[in-house]
Motif scaffolding. Structure first.
Motif, PDB file in Angstrom:
ATOM      1  N   VAL A  11       8.667   6.660  15.055  1.00  0.00           N
ATOM      2  CA  VAL A  11       7.518   7.298  15.159  1.00  0.00           C
ATOM      3  C   VAL A  11       6.965   6.954  14.393  1.00  0.00           C
ATOM      4  CG1 VAL A  11       6.203   9.499  15.101  1.00  0.00           C
ATOM      5  CG2 VAL A  11       8.425   8.480  17.226  1.00  0.00           C
ATOM      6  N   ALA A  12       7.483   7.132  12.876  1.00  0.00           N
ATOM      7  CA  ALA A  12       7.047   7.095  11.671  1.00  0.00           C
ATOM      8  C   ALA A  12       7.158   5.626  11.215  1.00  0.00           C
ATOM      9  CB  ALA A  12       7.989   7.677  10.627  1.00  0.00           C
ATOM     10  N   LEU A  13       7.857   4.897  11.537  1.00  0.00           N
ATOM     11  CA  LEU A  13       7.474   3.212  11.449  1.00  0.00           C
ATOM     12  C   LEU A  13       6.581   2.930  11.919  1.00  0.00           C
ATOM     13  CD1 LEU A  13       8.145   0.466  10.053  1.00  0.00           C
ATOM     14  CD2 LEU A  13      10.205   0.144  12.693  1.00  0.00           C
ATOM     15  N   LYS A  14       6.329   3.371  13.167  1.00  0.00           N
ATOM     16  CA  LYS A  14       4.769   3.090  14.200  1.00  0.00           C
ATOM     17  C   LYS A  14       3.799   3.787  13.693  1.00  0.00           C
ATOM     18  CE  LYS A  14       3.186   3.079  18.610  1.00  0.00           C
ATOM     19  NZ  LYS A  14       1.492   3.226  17.930  1.00  0.00           N
ATOM     20  N   GLU A  15       4.126   4.753  13.017  1.00  0.00           N
ATOM     21  CA  GLU A  15       2.462   5.009  12.106  1.00  0.00           C
ATOM     22  C   GLU A  15       2.039   3.947  11.048  1.00  0.00           C
ATOM     23  OE1 GLU A  15      -0.540   7.563  11.365  1.00  0.00           O
ATOM     24  OE2 GLU A  15       0.840   7.400  13.676  1.00  0.00           O
ATOM     25  N   ALA A  16       3.444   3.962  10.353  1.00  0.00           N
ATOM     26  CA  ALA A  16       2.836   3.349   9.059  1.00  0.00           C
ATOM     27  C   ALA A  16       2.215   1.613   9.701  1.00  0.00           C
ATOM     28  CB  ALA A  16       4.438   3.346   8.455  1.00  0.00           C
ATOM     29  N   THR A  17       2.705   1.101  10.503  1.00  0.00           N
ATOM     30  CA  THR A  17       2.757  -0.158  10.937  1.00  0.00           C
ATOM     31  C   THR A  17       1.054  -0.423  11.699  1.00  0.00           C
ATOM     32  OG1 THR A  17       5.423  -0.762  11.747  1.00  0.00           O
ATOM     33  CG2 THR A  17       2.645  -2.215  12.655  1.00  0.00           C
ATOM     34  N   ASP A  18       0.722   0.543  12.405  1.00  0.00           N
ATOM     35  CA  ASP A  18      -0.534   1.234  13.177  1.00  0.00           C
ATOM     36  C   ASP A  18      -1.430   1.205  11.766  1.00  0.00           C
ATOM     37  OD1 ASP A  18       0.364   1.060  15.612  1.00  0.00           O
ATOM     38  OD2 ASP A  18       0.661   2.679  15.845  1.00  0.00           O
TER      39      ASP A  18
ATOM     40  N   LYS B  29       0.795  -1.037  -0.161  1.00  0.00           N
ATOM     41  CA  LYS B  29       0.347  -0.394  -0.407  1.00  0.00           C
ATOM     42  C   LYS B  29       1.146   1.310  -0.017  1.00  0.00           C
ATOM     43  CE  LYS B  29      -3.745  -2.347   0.469  1.00  0.00           C
ATOM     44  NZ  LYS B  29      -4.654  -2.527  -0.465  1.00  0.00           N
ATOM     45  N   GLY B  30       2.360   1.280  -0.190  1.00  0.00           N
ATOM     46  CA  GLY B  30       3.097   2.376  -0.388  1.00  0.00           C
ATOM     47  C   GLY B  30       3.042   3.194   0.640  1.00  0.00           C
ATOM     48  N   LEU B  31       2.504   2.742   2.339  1.00  0.00           N
ATOM     49  CA  LEU B  31       2.102   3.011   3.776  1.00  0.00           C
ATOM     50  C   LEU B  31       3.651   3.347   4.362  1.00  0.00           C
ATOM     51  CD1 LEU B  31      -0.405   1.049   5.181  1.00  0.00           C
ATOM     52  CD2 LEU B  31      -0.504   2.818   4.106  1.00  0.00           C
ATOM     53  N   PHE B  32       4.558   3.163   3.977  1.00  0.00           N
ATOM     54  CA  PHE B  32       5.877   3.464   4.336  1.00  0.00           C
ATOM     55  C   PHE B  32       6.772   4.176   3.962  1.00  0.00           C
ATOM     56  CE2 PHE B  32       6.651  -1.275   4.801  1.00  0.00           C
ATOM     57  CZ  PHE B  32       5.929  -1.654   6.203  1.00  0.00           C
ATOM     58  N   GLU B  33       7.190   4.793   2.636  1.00  0.00           N
ATOM     59  CA  GLU B  33       7.033   5.650   1.492  1.00  0.00           C
ATOM     60  C   GLU B  33       6.485   6.773   2.226  1.00  0.00           C
ATOM     61  OE1 GLU B  33       8.682   2.858  -0.221  1.00  0.00           O
ATOM     62  OE2 GLU B  33       6.655   3.093   0.228  1.00  0.00           O
ATOM     63  N   LYS B  34       5.012   6.622   2.234  1.00  0.00           N
ATOM     64  CA  LYS B  34       3.411   7.814   2.496  1.00  0.00           C
ATOM     65  C   LYS B  34       4.334   8.477   3.945  1.00  0.00           C
ATOM     66  CE  LYS B  34      -1.035   8.170   4.627  1.00  0.00           C
ATOM     67  NZ  LYS B  34      -1.962   7.416   4.997  1.00  0.00           N
ATOM     68  N   ASN B  35       5.129   7.626   4.433  1.00  0.00           N
ATOM     69  CA  ASN B  35       4.891   8.088   6.486  1.00  0.00           C
ATOM     70  C   ASN B  35       6.954   8.368   6.116  1.00  0.00           C
ATOM     71  OD1 ASN B  35       3.005   7.740   8.548  1.00  0.00           O
ATOM     72  ND2 ASN B  35       2.945   6.404   6.747  1.00  0.00           N
ATOM     73  N   GLY B  36       7.889   8.433   4.670  1.00  0.00           N
ATOM     74  CA  GLY B  36       8.832   9.413   4.943  1.00  0.00           C
ATOM     75  C   GLY B  36       9.828   8.684   4.862  1.00  0.00           C
ATOM     76  N   PHE B  37       9.357   6.911   4.769  1.00  0.00           N
ATOM     77  CA  PHE B  37      11.280   6.115   4.429  1.00  0.00           C
ATOM     78  C   PHE B  37      10.426   4.944   4.228  1.00  0.00           C
ATOM     79  CE2 PHE B  37       8.112   4.412   7.703  1.00  0.00           C
ATOM     80  CZ  PHE B  37       8.197   3.289   7.597  1.00  0.00           C
ATOM     81  N   GLN B  38      11.998   4.425   3.656  1.00  0.00           N
ATOM     82  CA  GLN B  38      11.190   3.311   2.772  1.00  0.00           C
ATOM     83  C   GLN B  38      12.161   1.533   3.485  1.00  0.00           C
ATOM     84  OE1 GLN B  38      13.686   3.366  -0.886  1.00  0.00           O
ATOM     85  NE2 GLN B  38      15.690   4.294   0.117  1.00  0.00           N
TER      86      GLN B  38
ATOM     87  N   TRP C  86      19.027   0.640  18.061  1.00  0.00           N
ATOM     88  CA  TRP C  86      18.519   1.814  16.914  1.00  0.00           C
ATOM     89  C   TRP C  86      17.453   2.788  17.579  1.00  0.00           C
ATOM     90  CZ3 TRP C  86      13.764   1.981  13.872  1.00  0.00           C
ATOM     91  CH2 TRP C  86      13.684   3.222  12.881  1.00  0.00           C
ATOM     92  N   LEU C  87      16.512   2.037  17.960  1.00  0.00           N
ATOM     93  CA  LEU C  87      15.400   3.343  18.890  1.00  0.00           C
ATOM     94  C   LEU C  87      16.029   3.830  19.113  1.00  0.00           C
ATOM     95  CD1 LEU C  87      12.193   3.835  19.304  1.00  0.00           C
ATOM     96  CD2 LEU C  87      12.936   2.325  21.704  1.00  0.00           C
ATOM     97  N   LYS C  88      17.296   3.868  20.253  1.00  0.00           N
ATOM     98  CA  LYS C  88      17.635   4.611  21.097  1.00  0.00           C
ATOM     99  C   LYS C  88      18.255   5.812  19.966  1.00  0.00           C
ATOM    100  CE  LYS C  88      20.891   5.927  25.019  1.00  0.00           C
ATOM    101  NZ  LYS C  88      21.518   5.480  25.903  1.00  0.00           N
ATOM    102  N   GLU C  89      18.907   5.316  18.937  1.00  0.00           N
ATOM    103  CA  GLU C  89      19.857   6.524  18.022  1.00  0.00           C
ATOM    104  C   GLU C  89      18.570   7.313  17.227  1.00  0.00           C
ATOM    105  OE1 GLU C  89      21.824   3.483  16.025  1.00  0.00           O
ATOM    106  OE2 GLU C  89      23.617   3.117  17.326  1.00  0.00           O
ATOM    107  N   GLN C  90      17.560   6.434  16.673  1.00  0.00           N
ATOM    108  CA  GLN C  90      16.535   7.085  15.033  1.00  0.00           C
ATOM    109  C   GLN C  90      15.399   6.850  15.675  1.00  0.00           C
ATOM    110  OE1 GLN C  90      16.993   8.099  12.681  1.00  0.00           O
ATOM    111  NE2 GLN C  90      19.452   6.685  11.722  1.00  0.00           N
ATOM    112  N   PRO C  91      14.619   8.295  17.312  1.00  0.00           N
ATOM    113  CA  PRO C  91      13.849   7.523  17.706  1.00  0.00           C
ATOM    114  C   PRO C  91      12.651   8.665  16.677  1.00  0.00           C
ATOM    115  CG  PRO C  91      14.921   9.247  19.005  1.00  0.00           C
ATOM    116  CD  PRO C  91      15.430   8.781  17.902  1.00  0.00           C
ATOM    117  N   GLU C  92      12.945   9.872  15.791  1.00  0.00           N
ATOM    118  CA  GLU C  92      11.988  10.078  15.019  1.00  0.00           C
ATOM    119  C   GLU C  92      11.208   9.732  13.294  1.00  0.00           C
ATOM    120  OE1 GLU C  92      13.102  13.872  13.928  1.00  0.00           O
ATOM    121  OE2 GLU C  92      12.979  14.900  16.116  1.00  0.00           O
ATOM    122  N   LEU C  93      12.651   8.749  13.339  1.00  0.00           N
ATOM    123  CA  LEU C  93      11.891   7.679  12.399  1.00  0.00           C
ATOM    124  C   LEU C  93      11.522   6.339  12.955  1.00  0.00           C
ATOM    125  CD1 LEU C  93      12.779   6.545   9.572  1.00  0.00           C
ATOM    126  CD2 LEU C  93      15.356   5.658  10.224  1.00  0.00           C
TER     127      LEU C  93
END
Length: 315
Positions: A236-243, A50-59, A227-234
């Motif tokens: 957030v985008a991953l969780k949003e796409a997963t949700d 569904k292209g949800l990852f790119e929609k949330n700013g990452f691949q 990785w979470l500690k190093e990339q907290p904002e990324l």
């Protein structure tokens, strides 16, 4: 001549737009996602489809593994960043028991009688009618520590002495039909595939739910703590796409079947018959149920000490 020039300019412009799009996508940050080729990892497949990852700013860079043990080893070694949907919680408990604090979870799937993930099966024309009929027989499972634990619990509760044979999950059905195995403990989609081919019959469905805990909290989305500690904002985008993927799965499960057949060996006819699990987002997970499951694993000796599952959640 003018038409040729105009067409040429249009082609150049379109090529420029296409190149710009490709460039922009390649500029997106990449998250390495581990998975296995079955339906438990459906949030990943829906997200890609569904292209949800790119929609949330990452691949994403999907990386396939043959076992969950290998997947989590890769995560702990920093070779992947996360996994969506299908990491079994028994393995998470045992890993955290040895070395706590290396991962967090952000979704969960339960096995229930209504939405089974597993089954104890035999060949369709076998005479076996119950678990007790498997005394002294050969029982096949896929590789991994969690499925071996389940077999041990089934054997203990039924006073069953049988020969456990762990093998590539793709070999269990052929080995059953060839008579090299008497029974198997299968996970989806292999239960549905076997039934569809009329190759097996189910002795007991939902065996995690029956033998370990009612509504077993069985599979999770997992992220590396480092990785979470190093990339907290990324994250957030991953969780949003997963949700978003979870909303699609829960609200319209039939719409996700195309994603399954596109990214796994599951064909569309089999996908139509699969019991699609309900996914709980991080905020919907009941910690007390996970604690109860941990106590069960402690009682049967899988864990040496109690695990503080409060550390599994992202504050």
């Amino acid at each position: 001549m003018k038409k040729v020039i105009v067409f040429g300019l249009v082609a150049v412009l379109l090529l420029g737009v296409f190149a710009g799009c490709v460039g922009r996508q390649s500029d997106l940050p990449t998250i390495k996602i581990g998975y296995r080729g079955h339906d438990a990892y459906l949030p990943l497949f829906v997200g890609m489809d569904k292209g949800l990852f790119e929609k949330n700013g990452f691949q994403v860079e999907p990386i396939k593994f043959e076992s969950t043990n290998q997947l989590m080893e890769a995560m702990l070694a920093g070779r992947i960043d996360a996994s969506l949907g299908g990491v079994n919680t028994i393995l998470l408990y045992t890993l955290d028991n040895k070395s706590p604090g290396n991962f967090k979870i952000f979704s969960l799937v339960n096995e229930t009688k209504e939405q089974p993930v597993s089954a104890l099966v035999t060949k369709s024309d076998a005479a076996y009618l119950s678990v007790q009929d498997l005394q002294g027989k050969k029982i096949g499972t896929h590789q991994g520590s969690s499925i071996k634990l389940l077999y041990n619990v089934i054997a203990d509760q039924n006073k069953l002495t049988a020969q456990l044979m762990q093998m590539d999950q793709n070999m269990i059905l052929p080995s059953l039909t060839a008579g090299q195995l008497d029974a198997g403990i299968l996970l989806e989609p292999y239960v549905t595939i076997g039934l569809q081919k009329k190759a097996i019959k189910v002795l007991e469905p939902a065996v995690f739910d029956k033998y370990l805990m009612t509504e077993t909290p069985l599979e999770a989305s997992v992220v590396s703590s480092k990785w979470l500690k190093e990339q907290p904002e990324l994250f957030v985008a991953l969780k949003e796409a997963t949700d978003e993927a979870i909303d699609i799965i829960n609200n319209n499960p039939k719409s996700t079947l195309v994603s399954l057949s596109k990214y796994t060996p599951i064909d569309s006819a089999t996908a139509e018959l699969l019991p699609i699990s309900h996914y709980f987002k991080a905020e919907e997970i009941k910690p007390e149920e996970l604690k109860k499951f941990g106590q069960k694993l402690l009682e049967i000796g899988e864990l040496k000490k109690e695990v503080d599952i409060n550390q599994w959640f992202i504050k």
